[in-house]
Design a protein around this motif. Structure first.
Motif, short mmCIF file in Angstrom:
data_model
loop_
_atom_site.label_atom_id
_atom_site.label_comp_id
_atom_site.label_asym_id
_atom_site.label_seq_id
_atom_site.Cartn_x
_atom_site.Cartn_y
_atom_site.Cartn_z
N VAL A 135 0.86 -1.19 0.00
CA VAL A 135 0.00 0.00 0.00
C VAL A 135 0.89 1.23 0.00
N LEU B 207 -6.23 7.70 4.19
CA LEU B 207 -6.86 6.57 3.50
C LEU B 207 -5.94 5.36 3.45
N GLY B 208 -4.66 5.61 3.20
CA GLY B 208 -3.70 4.52 3.10
C GLY B 208 -3.56 3.74 4.39
N THR C 126 -6.62 1.60 4.87
CA THR C 126 -6.55 0.45 3.96
C THR C 126 -5.57 -0.59 4.49
N VAL D 288 -1.87 -1.54 -3.95
CA VAL D 288 -2.78 -0.40 -3.82
C VAL D 288 -1.99 0.88 -4.06
N ASN E 268 -2.01 4.26 -3.72
CA ASN E 268 -2.81 5.21 -2.94
C ASN E 268 -2.15 6.57 -2.74
N THR F 231 -6.03 1.29 -7.90
CA THR F 231 -5.44 2.62 -8.03
C THR F 231 -6.45 3.67 -7.58
N VAL F 232 -6.03 4.50 -6.65
CA VAL F 232 -6.92 5.52 -6.08
C VAL F 232 -6.87 6.77 -6.95
N ALA G 143 -11.83 4.89 2.72
CA ALA G 143 -10.99 3.76 2.32
C ALA G 143 -11.79 2.52 1.98
N ALA H 296 -11.64 1.12 -1.67
CA ALA H 296 -10.33 0.55 -2.01
C ALA H 296 -10.16 -0.82 -1.37
#
Length: 325
Positions: A45, A52-53, A56, A124, A126, A177-178, A271, A274
């Motif tokens: 990640v 958000l990361g 996640t 991810v 992010n 992918t964010v 999050a 994701a």
């Protein structure tokens, strides 16, 4: 002309923001369904130490995944690992240094990861910056384009073999992918990807998020064409109360504070899509989606332009020194 070129991206971005806030006013945030344990799967990640990361990373670890938090601040990354370990005592979480604003750092990160001999089931993408004043990366790229997009483009391509080797029919590896709703207001000119003709942080940010959607769709098409057991999806977290908004102008900062309390999603809520894309059985083998609030959503019309997708891929390969094939 210069003034118009500067103002238009600002207007587009804030109009998109208003639309998102209206949606969030009348729609509840996506609630994650119960997800199965994913013991034995490995996830990377980017920007996984905060916002958000972090949410996640924390949730994927709680599912039993071995999570590698990739970030450019050692102290912050190690603190995130410690905090997650306190919540999920028996799970594997670690930090590895990665500066997405440096192509050299991206390559070093991949070499260190490959030397571990670990599989890779989830990537991810992010990490990102938003609305920062005009800056360039170590390699001379405009910062939004270089960090948000090009760094992730190179990272994804260098990790593709690991993802392909780890994926199986019925248990595909996944690239998540964010992106952002700001991509709807994004314009992408292959002749001026650095925004040098007229720099606008709003335009640069929107362009980088549009580029990530274009990357996702083209990557999925390539993977599917080669029969690889890897899927690629883009997710939109909505407007989330994180530190990303620190570069808003002062009036916008003042307006954001009360609005954020009422209408912004929490990092945990933001999050959720994701996490869903990374671990839900419902998306097994399904790629090429733009997911918002847990649902498949239409992205911008230009993001489906296959010619533009192909041209951006080729241009990106040139910029980072990868072969196009």
């Amino acid at each position: 002309m210069w003034l118009l070129s500067y103002i238009l991206p600002v207007v587009r971005l804030y109009l998109v923001g208003v639309k998102v806030l209206i949606y969030q006013l009348f729609n509840k945030p996506f609630t994650l369904p119960a997800l199965p344990r994913r013991k034995g799967r490995v996830a990377i990640v980017t920007g996984g130490a905060k916002g958000l990361g972090y949410e996640t990373s924390r949730h994927l670890a709680s599912l039993g995944m071995h999570v590698i938090i990739a970030g450019n601040e050692d102290e912050e990354g190690l603190a995130a690992v410690k905090k997650i370990h306190q919540e999920t005592i028996q799970e594997k979480v670690e930090f590895m240094y990665l500066d997405l604003a440096s192509l050299k750092s991206v390559r070093q990160f991949v070499r260190r990861f490959e030397s571990r001999g670990l599989p890779l089931h989830v990537l991810v993408n992010n990490a990102g910056v938003m609305l920062v004043p005009e800056q360039v990366t170590e390699d001379g790229f405009e910062l939004h384009f270089g960090l948000n997009y090009l760094g992730h483009f190179l990272l994804t391509n260098l990790l593709l073999d690991a993802l392909k080797n780890s994926g199986r029919s019925g248990s595909c590896s996944r690239v998540v992918t964010v992106s952002s709703a700001t991509h709807y207001g994004g314009c992408l000119s292959l002749n001026d990807l650095q925004g040098r003709s007229c720099y606008s942080p709003h335009g640069a940010y929107s362009q980088s998020k549009l580029a990530l959607v274009l990357l996702t769709y083209h990557l999925q098409e390539r993977l599917q064409g080669q029969g690889d057991a890897v899927t690629a999806n883009a997710v939109d977290p909505g407007m989330v109360d994180t530190a990303l908004y620190e570069h808003l102008c002062r009036p916008a900062q003042m307006a954001k504070r009360p609005v954020a309390k009422l209408l912004f999603r929490t990092p945990n809520e933001g999050a959720s899509t994701a996490i869903y894309a990374a671990a839900s059985p419902e998306l097994e083998g399904v790629g090429g989606l733009y997911l918002y609030n847990g649902r498949k959503t239409e992205s911008s019309a230009v993001s489906y332009d296959k010619r533009l997708q192909t041209q951006l891929w080729a241009k990106s390969c040139d910029l980072v020194g990868l072969q196009k094939a």
